[in-house]
Design a protein around this motif. Sequence first.
Motif, mmCIF file in Angstrom:
data_model
loop_
_atom_site.group_PDB
_atom_site.id
_atom_site.type_symbol
_atom_site.label_atom_id
_atom_site.label_comp_id
_atom_site.label_asym_id
_atom_site.label_seq_id
_atom_site.Cartn_x
_atom_site.Cartn_y
_atom_site.Cartn_z
ATOM 1 N N GLY A 1 -1.682 2.491 -12.491
ATOM 2 C CA GLY A 1 -2.703 4.101 -12.463
ATOM 3 C C GLY A 1 -1.827 4.763 -11.561
ATOM 4 N N THR A 2 -2.151 5.292 -9.860
ATOM 5 C CA THR A 2 -1.118 6.338 -9.320
ATOM 6 C C THR A 2 -1.294 5.402 -7.629
ATOM 7 N N GLY A 3 -0.208 5.527 -7.229
ATOM 8 C CA GLY A 3 0.263 5.836 -5.385
ATOM 9 C C GLY A 3 1.552 4.202 -5.833
ATOM 10 N N GLU A 4 1.810 3.764 -4.518
ATOM 11 C CA GLU A 4 2.615 2.587 -4.427
ATOM 12 C C GLU A 4 2.512 2.004 -3.574
ATOM 13 N N ILE A 5 3.250 0.771 -3.532
ATOM 14 C CA ILE A 5 2.962 -0.460 -2.800
ATOM 15 C C ILE A 5 4.788 -0.600 -1.768
ATOM 16 N N HIS A 6 4.666 -0.783 -0.947
ATOM 17 C CA HIS A 6 6.095 -1.117 -0.260
ATOM 18 C C HIS A 6 5.544 -2.108 0.615
ATOM 19 N N VAL A 7 6.610 -2.677 0.289
ATOM 20 C CA VAL A 7 6.543 -4.222 1.126
ATOM 21 C C VAL A 7 8.016 -4.521 2.089
ATOM 22 N N PHE A 8 8.168 -4.811 3.223
ATOM 23 C CA PHE A 8 8.516 -5.061 3.883
ATOM 24 C C PHE A 8 9.075 -6.519 4.540
ATOM 25 N N ARG A 9 10.053 -7.038 4.411
ATOM 26 C CA ARG A 9 10.681 -8.194 5.089
ATOM 27 C C ARG A 9 11.340 -7.662 6.838
ATOM 28 N N VAL A 10 10.191 -8.622 7.529
ATOM 29 C CA VAL A 10 10.612 -7.925 9.598
ATOM 30 C C VAL A 10 10.951 -9.285 10.147
ATOM 31 N N PRO A 11 11.592 -9.327 11.140
ATOM 32 C CA PRO A 11 11.377 -10.109 11.979
ATOM 33 C C PRO A 11 9.682 -10.442 12.810
ATOM 34 N N GLU A 12 9.773 -11.861 12.521
ATOM 35 C CA GLU A 12 7.805 -11.881 12.609
ATOM 36 C C GLU A 12 7.227 -11.482 14.169
ATOM 37 N N ASP A 13 8.509 -11.188 15.119
ATOM 38 C CA ASP A 13 7.883 -10.962 17.040
ATOM 39 C C ASP A 13 8.707 -9.605 16.037
ATOM 40 N N GLU A 14 8.514 -8.578 15.734
ATOM 41 C CA GLU A 14 8.580 -7.104 14.957
ATOM 42 C C GLU A 14 7.171 -6.673 14.050
ATOM 43 N N VAL A 15 7.017 -7.473 13.473
ATOM 44 C CA VAL A 15 6.127 -7.075 12.542
ATOM 45 C C VAL A 15 4.421 -6.219 13.932
ATOM 46 N N GLU A 16 5.043 -6.325 14.655
ATOM 47 C CA GLU A 16 3.244 -5.256 14.789
ATOM 48 C C GLU A 16 3.903 -3.906 15.145
ATOM 49 N N ALA A 17 5.355 -3.775 15.796
ATOM 50 C CA ALA A 17 5.985 -2.560 15.736
ATOM 51 C C ALA A 17 6.169 -2.145 15.167
ATOM 52 N N ALA A 18 6.923 -2.551 13.830
ATOM 53 C CA ALA A 18 7.405 -2.089 12.261
ATOM 54 C C ALA A 18 5.892 -1.120 11.886
ATOM 55 N N ALA A 19 5.034 -1.521 12.082
ATOM 56 C CA ALA A 19 3.495 -1.102 11.258
ATOM 57 C C ALA A 19 3.168 -0.048 11.905
ATOM 58 N N GLN A 20 3.297 -0.075 13.852
ATOM 59 C CA GLN A 20 2.756 1.043 14.350
ATOM 60 C C GLN A 20 4.314 1.925 13.995
ATOM 61 N N ASP A 21 5.697 1.996 13.825
ATOM 62 C CA ASP A 21 5.985 2.677 12.928
ATOM 63 C C ASP A 21 5.950 3.646 12.329
ATOM 64 N N VAL A 22 5.539 2.935 10.959
ATOM 65 C CA VAL A 22 4.748 3.138 9.962
ATOM 66 C C VAL A 22 3.676 4.234 10.468
ATOM 67 N N LEU A 23 2.741 4.143 10.685
ATOM 68 C CA LEU A 23 1.791 4.972 11.360
ATOM 69 C C LEU A 23 1.797 5.964 11.946
ATOM 70 N N ASP A 24 3.371 5.732 12.586
ATOM 71 C CA ASP A 24 3.556 7.216 13.542
ATOM 72 C C ASP A 24 4.970 8.030 12.672
ATOM 73 N N ASP A 25 5.312 7.454 11.710
ATOM 74 C CA ASP A 25 6.311 8.406 10.745
ATOM 75 C C ASP A 25 5.410 9.549 10.333
ATOM 76 N N GLU A 26 5.661 10.726 10.679
ATOM 77 C CA GLU A 26 5.379 11.929 9.630
ATOM 78 C C GLU A 26 5.792 12.027 8.230
ATOM 79 N N GLU A 27 6.770 10.986 8.146
ATOM 80 C CA GLU A 27 7.654 10.453 6.974
ATOM 81 C C GLU A 27 6.864 10.124 5.605
ATOM 82 N N THR A 28 5.663 8.796 6.763
ATOM 83 C CA THR A 28 4.782 8.180 5.247
ATOM 84 C C THR A 28 3.432 8.994 4.989
#
Length: 157
Positions: free
Chosen positions: A100-127
């Motif tokens: 249908g419509t939409g996309e899924i983006h999947v990232f590999r990140v260091p295990e200890d940086e997953v929470e910070a990466a998630a917050q970065d995505v949520l805070d990023d205006e580009e999201t």
Amino acid sequence: MTETTGTFVVTHAESESAVVRDVETAQVHTLASNPGLEVHDVLEATVAPDPPLEVTWQVVEVDDRRSIDLVDSDLEPTQLEKELAADADIGDLIQEERAGTGEIHVFRVPEDEVEAAAQDVLDDEETVARAARLEAVRVEVRRSPEDGVLSVRYLPD
């Protein structure tokens, strides 16, 4: 300056003014007034310079208006998303179209940086701008710290 028609995301909103950014060109327009806009609203609209000085802009026509919901989900990435990330290197982005419509983006990140990466995505205006370009109204961020997987789901509803 002449009027501009496009898709705009509201990046800042106060009672007296607002700032919108064209999601295609990244051009920023400060509006002389706020016609009821809130941060993360998306407008399919026409903006024009506000007379007489033409240093600010005004919304002259709105074809469509919607909000983008940013959801910090407590769900894990799907099995498919984990499989997509399994062969990726840390820092790689895998983009997968949804049925249908939409996309899924999947990232590999260091295990200890997953929470910070998630917050970065949520805070990023580009999201929000990417969601507007994809005609999504909901962005869902899922994570699996033990796998080092972060998924960002751009959903039509």
